[in-house]
Design a protein around this motif. Structure first.
Motif, PDB file in Angstrom:
ATOM      1  N   ALA A 199       0.828  -1.218   0.000  1.00 14.79           N
ATOM      2  CA  ALA A 199       0.000   0.000   0.000  1.00 14.79           C
ATOM      3  C   ALA A 199       0.860   1.265   0.000  1.00 14.79           C
ATOM      4  O   ALA A 199       0.550   2.255   0.662  1.00 14.79           O
ATOM      5  N   LEU A 200       1.941   1.226  -0.774  1.00 14.00           N
ATOM      6  CA  LEU A 200       2.793   2.412  -0.907  1.00 14.00           C
ATOM      7  C   LEU A 200       2.006   3.501  -1.625  1.00 14.00           C
ATOM      8  O   LEU A 200       1.300   3.218  -2.601  1.00 14.00           O
ATOM      9  N   PRO A 201       2.077   4.751  -1.176  1.00 11.10           N
ATOM     10  CA  PRO A 201       1.349   5.833  -1.851  1.00 11.10           C
ATOM     11  C   PRO A 201       1.731   5.912  -3.335  1.00 11.10           C
ATOM     12  O   PRO A 201       2.887   5.691  -3.697  1.00 11.10           O
ATOM     13  N   GLN A 202       0.752   6.236  -4.180  1.00 11.64           N
ATOM     14  CA  GLN A 202       0.989   6.278  -5.625  1.00 11.64           C
ATOM     15  C   GLN A 202       2.162   7.187  -5.992  1.00 11.64           C
ATOM     16  O   GLN A 202       2.975   6.855  -6.857  1.00 11.64           O
ATOM     17  N   GLU A 203       2.264   8.317  -5.319  1.00 11.78           N
ATOM     18  CA  GLU A 203       3.323   9.284  -5.684  1.00 11.78           C
ATOM     19  C   GLU A 203       4.718   8.772  -5.330  1.00 11.78           C
ATOM     20  O   GLU A 203       5.721   9.331  -5.793  1.00 11.78           O
ATOM     21  N   ALA A 204       4.805   7.697  -4.543  1.00 11.75           N
ATOM     22  CA  ALA A 204       6.110   7.150  -4.153  1.00 11.75           C
ATOM     23  C   ALA A 204       6.498   5.935  -5.003  1.00 11.75           C
ATOM     24  O   ALA A 204       7.529   5.311  -4.753  1.00 11.75           O
ATOM     25  N   ARG A 205       5.670   5.613  -6.020  1.00 10.13           N
ATOM     26  CA  ARG A 205       5.898   4.378  -6.783  1.00 10.13           C
ATOM     27  C   ARG A 205       6.644   4.567  -8.103  1.00 10.13           C
ATOM     28  O   ARG A 205       6.985   3.574  -8.757  1.00 10.13           O
ATOM     29  N   ALA A 243       8.901  -2.522   1.498  1.00  7.66           N
ATOM     30  CA  ALA A 243       8.923  -2.252   0.055  1.00  7.66           C
ATOM     31  C   ALA A 243       8.945  -0.750  -0.222  1.00  7.66           C
ATOM     32  O   ALA A 243       8.166   0.005   0.349  1.00  7.66           O
ATOM     33  N   TYR A 244       9.863  -0.337  -1.079  1.00  8.39           N
ATOM     34  CA  TYR A 244       9.946   1.078  -1.440  1.00  8.39           C
ATOM     35  C   TYR A 244      10.725   1.226  -2.746  1.00  8.39           C
ATOM     36  O   TYR A 244      11.365   0.280  -3.213  1.00  8.39           O
ATOM     37  N   VAL A 245      10.646   2.423  -3.330  1.00  8.72           N
ATOM     38  CA  VAL A 245      11.464   2.765  -4.488  1.00  8.72           C
ATOM     39  C   VAL A 245      12.617   3.631  -3.985  1.00  8.72           C
ATOM     40  O   VAL A 245      12.399   4.686  -3.386  1.00  8.72           O
ATOM     41  N   HIS A 246      13.823   3.166  -4.208  1.00  5.27           N
ATOM     42  CA  HIS A 246      15.016   3.863  -3.711  1.00  5.27           C
ATOM     43  C   HIS A 246      15.298   5.094  -4.572  1.00  5.27           C
ATOM     44  O   HIS A 246      15.216   5.042  -5.798  1.00  5.27           O
ATOM     45  N   ARG A 247      15.648   6.202  -3.933  1.00  3.29           N
ATOM     46  CA  ARG A 247      16.019   7.435  -4.641  1.00  3.29           C
ATOM     47  C   ARG A 247      17.524   7.652  -4.549  1.00  3.29           C
ATOM     48  O   ARG A 247      18.117   7.509  -3.472  1.00  3.29           O
ATOM     49  N   TYR A 248      18.125   7.995  -5.673  1.00  4.71           N
ATOM     50  CA  TYR A 248      19.573   8.217  -5.705  1.00  4.71           C
ATOM     51  C   TYR A 248      19.942   9.458  -4.888  1.00  4.71           C
ATOM     52  O   TYR A 248      19.169  10.423  -4.814  1.00  4.71           O
ATOM     53  N   GLY A 298       6.203  11.017 -13.822  1.00  2.00           N
ATOM     54  CA  GLY A 298       6.700   9.836 -13.127  1.00  2.00           C
ATOM     55  C   GLY A 298       5.764   8.659 -13.284  1.00  2.00           C
ATOM     56  O   GLY A 298       4.556   8.785 -13.103  1.00  2.00           O
ATOM     57  N   ARG A 299       6.331   7.500 -13.642  1.00  3.86           N
ATOM     58  CA  ARG A 299       5.519   6.297 -13.847  1.00  3.86           C
ATOM     59  C   ARG A 299       6.226   5.096 -13.243  1.00  3.86           C
ATOM     60  O   ARG A 299       7.456   5.045 -13.207  1.00  3.86           O
ATOM     61  N   GLN A 300       5.462   4.137 -12.811  1.00  2.92           N
ATOM     62  CA  GLN A 300       6.048   2.862 -12.416  1.00  2.92           C
ATOM     63  C   GLN A 300       6.012   1.933 -13.621  1.00  2.92           C
ATOM     64  O   GLN A 300       4.937   1.607 -14.135  1.00  2.92           O
ATOM     65  N   ILE A 301       7.193   1.514 -14.081  1.00  2.00           N
ATOM     66  CA  ILE A 301       7.253   0.541 -15.176  1.00  2.00           C
ATOM     67  C   ILE A 301       8.087  -0.684 -14.787  1.00  2.00           C
ATOM     68  O   ILE A 301       8.204  -1.626 -15.556  1.00  2.00           O
ATOM     69  N   ASP A 302       8.654  -0.651 -13.569  1.00  2.00           N
ATOM     70  CA  ASP A 302       9.433  -1.783 -13.050  1.00  2.00           C
ATOM     71  C   ASP A 302       8.627  -2.408 -11.908  1.00  2.00           C
ATOM     72  O   ASP A 302       8.187  -1.700 -10.987  1.00  2.00           O
ATOM     73  N   PHE A 303       8.461  -3.722 -11.960  1.00  2.00           N
ATOM     74  CA  PHE A 303       7.534  -4.386 -11.039  1.00  2.00           C
ATOM     75  C   PHE A 303       8.141  -5.664 -10.465  1.00  2.00           C
ATOM     76  O   PHE A 303       8.909  -6.357 -11.139  1.00  2.00           O
ATOM     77  N   ALA A 304       7.753  -5.957  -9.229  1.00  2.00           N
ATOM     78  CA  ALA A 304       8.028  -7.264  -8.628  1.00  2.00           C
ATOM     79  C   ALA A 304       6.686  -7.817  -8.175  1.00  2.00           C
ATOM     80  O   ALA A 304       6.134  -7.382  -7.159  1.00  2.00           O
ATOM     81  N   PHE A 305       6.126  -8.707  -8.965  1.00  3.51           N
ATOM     82  CA  PHE A 305       4.836  -9.314  -8.646  1.00  3.51           C
ATOM     83  C   PHE A 305       5.056 -10.550  -7.777  1.00  3.51           C
ATOM     84  O   PHE A 305       5.934 -11.370  -8.055  1.00  3.51           O
TER      85      PHE A 305
END
Length: 343
Positions: free
Chosen positions: A260-266, A301-306, A280-287
């Motif tokens: 349930a990560l917020p959409q803006e963080a994906r 679970a999170y998207v890492h920022r450089y 910004g779009r999510q195109i990389d996935f781990a199902f």
């Protein structure tokens, strides 16, 4: 040790954007002190090596994430993966890659931390038909005409591959976990035969799901991860048409959705628009299969920022220059699973 041995594992998925690291000879760590022009002269390959700074920055991010299993897209073959591990990752991982079908020689592969409590085995699906012909090929076959290149074909194969990694303790026929790693057809259509690569990508997705379902039948209780660069919106919200079978025919759920990560963080990829806008779009996935969803560590679970040299997160890239300064045009997806039973 308890009666059932278990382990916790941290995963990272990253499209490393043209990670070519090929050299004439065997470089030592002294090459890390070279200037960029000198660095590039270490190779006479037709493929330009990833810049020294970007290679270092990717390694810096991966070391900060500190994953046990790193799933990578756009790697320039086994040699590049081996060199990246040796030069930039302190040889802490075992490189694992089978070269696939990519015309650009960008493959999917793994770095697996050494001394983990299991063995691994890698299989390829690069020769598996995807039950697809381009419209002009279908038309040619229908009328008995030879197709391009003089061959009549029954189907194309994956643009790259679906690499199948099995982790096991004793019997490789009874794995503890299976990862399917894919890099689906891009949106590029230089020959103008499949607008935005839609049909080919849809066919690859359907074949990827076939592989998953076959594994599910053979190993009904096994945790399975289906991951990669999907080159489109395969999320639950506003799903692109070519990915709808995923939700209609399987119980797979994206790890960021499960958390349930917020959409803006994906967002894992930013398209830079005119006027300093970034889409910004999510195109990389781990199902995750249902069994894997149950093992997901809450909040992991999170998207890492450089980050920059001061440890501050880079801003969202709003210009091409800003985007080109990042280590990759994709961001890593990170998650952990707990209490994986080792078989």
């Amino acid at each position: 040790m308890t009666w059932t041995e278990t382990t916790n594992l941290k995963f990272c998925l990253l499209n490393a954007e043209n990670l070519f690291l090929m050299f004439d000879g065997t470089p030592g760590k002294e090459v890390l002190n070279l200037k960029e022009a000198q660095w590039q002269r270490l190779s006479t390959s037709i493929y330009e090596n990833k810049s020294l700074k970007k290679s270092q920055d990717i390694a810096k991010a991966l070391k900060e994430i500190n994953a046990d299993v790193i799933m990578l897209c756009e790697v320039g073959g086994f040699e590049s993966l081996k060199n990246f591990n040796l030069l930039f990752m302190d040889d802490a991982y075992s490189p694992c890659l089978i070269e696939g079908n990519s015309e650009r020689n960008i493959d999917v592969g793994f770095l697996i931390r050494k001394n983990l409590p299991f063995y691994f085995d890698l299989q390829s699906n690069k020769n598996r038909p995807i039950n697809y012909l381009y419209p002009h090929e279908r038309e040619s076959l229908l009328h008995g005409y030879p197709v391009k290149g003089g061959k009549i074909t029954s189907s194309h194969k994956f643009s790259r591959d679906v690499a199948e990694l099995r982790l096991f303790k004793a019997d490789k026929e009874k794995p503890s976990l299976i990862i399917l790693l894919a890099h689906l057809k891009s949106r590029l259509d230089p020959e103008r035969i499949d607008p935005n690569g839609f049909e080919r990508r849809q066919a690859e997705l359907r074949t990827l799901l076939e592989i998953y379902k076959e594994l599910e039948i053979v190993h009904p209780d096994l945790p399975i991860v289906v991951a990669g660069d999907f080159n489109g919106n395969a999320s639950l919200i506003n799903t692109d048409e070519e990915f709808k079978d995923l939700y209609a025919t399987t119980p797979l759920k994206d790890v960021l959705e499960v958390s349930a990560l917020p959409q803006e963080a994906r967002a894992t990829f930013y398209q830079v628009r005119n006027g300093a806008r970034a889409d910004g779009r999510q195109i990389d996935f781990a199902f995750l299969s249902p069994n894997t969803q149950a093992l997901l560590k809450p909040g992991s679970a999170y998207v890492h920022r450089y980050k920059d040299e001061f440890g501050m997160e880079h801003d969202i890239p709003r210009s091409m220059d800003a985007k080109l300064n990042l280590p990759s045009d994709h961001y890593p997806v990170v998650f952990e699973i707990e209490n994986l039973k080792l078989k």
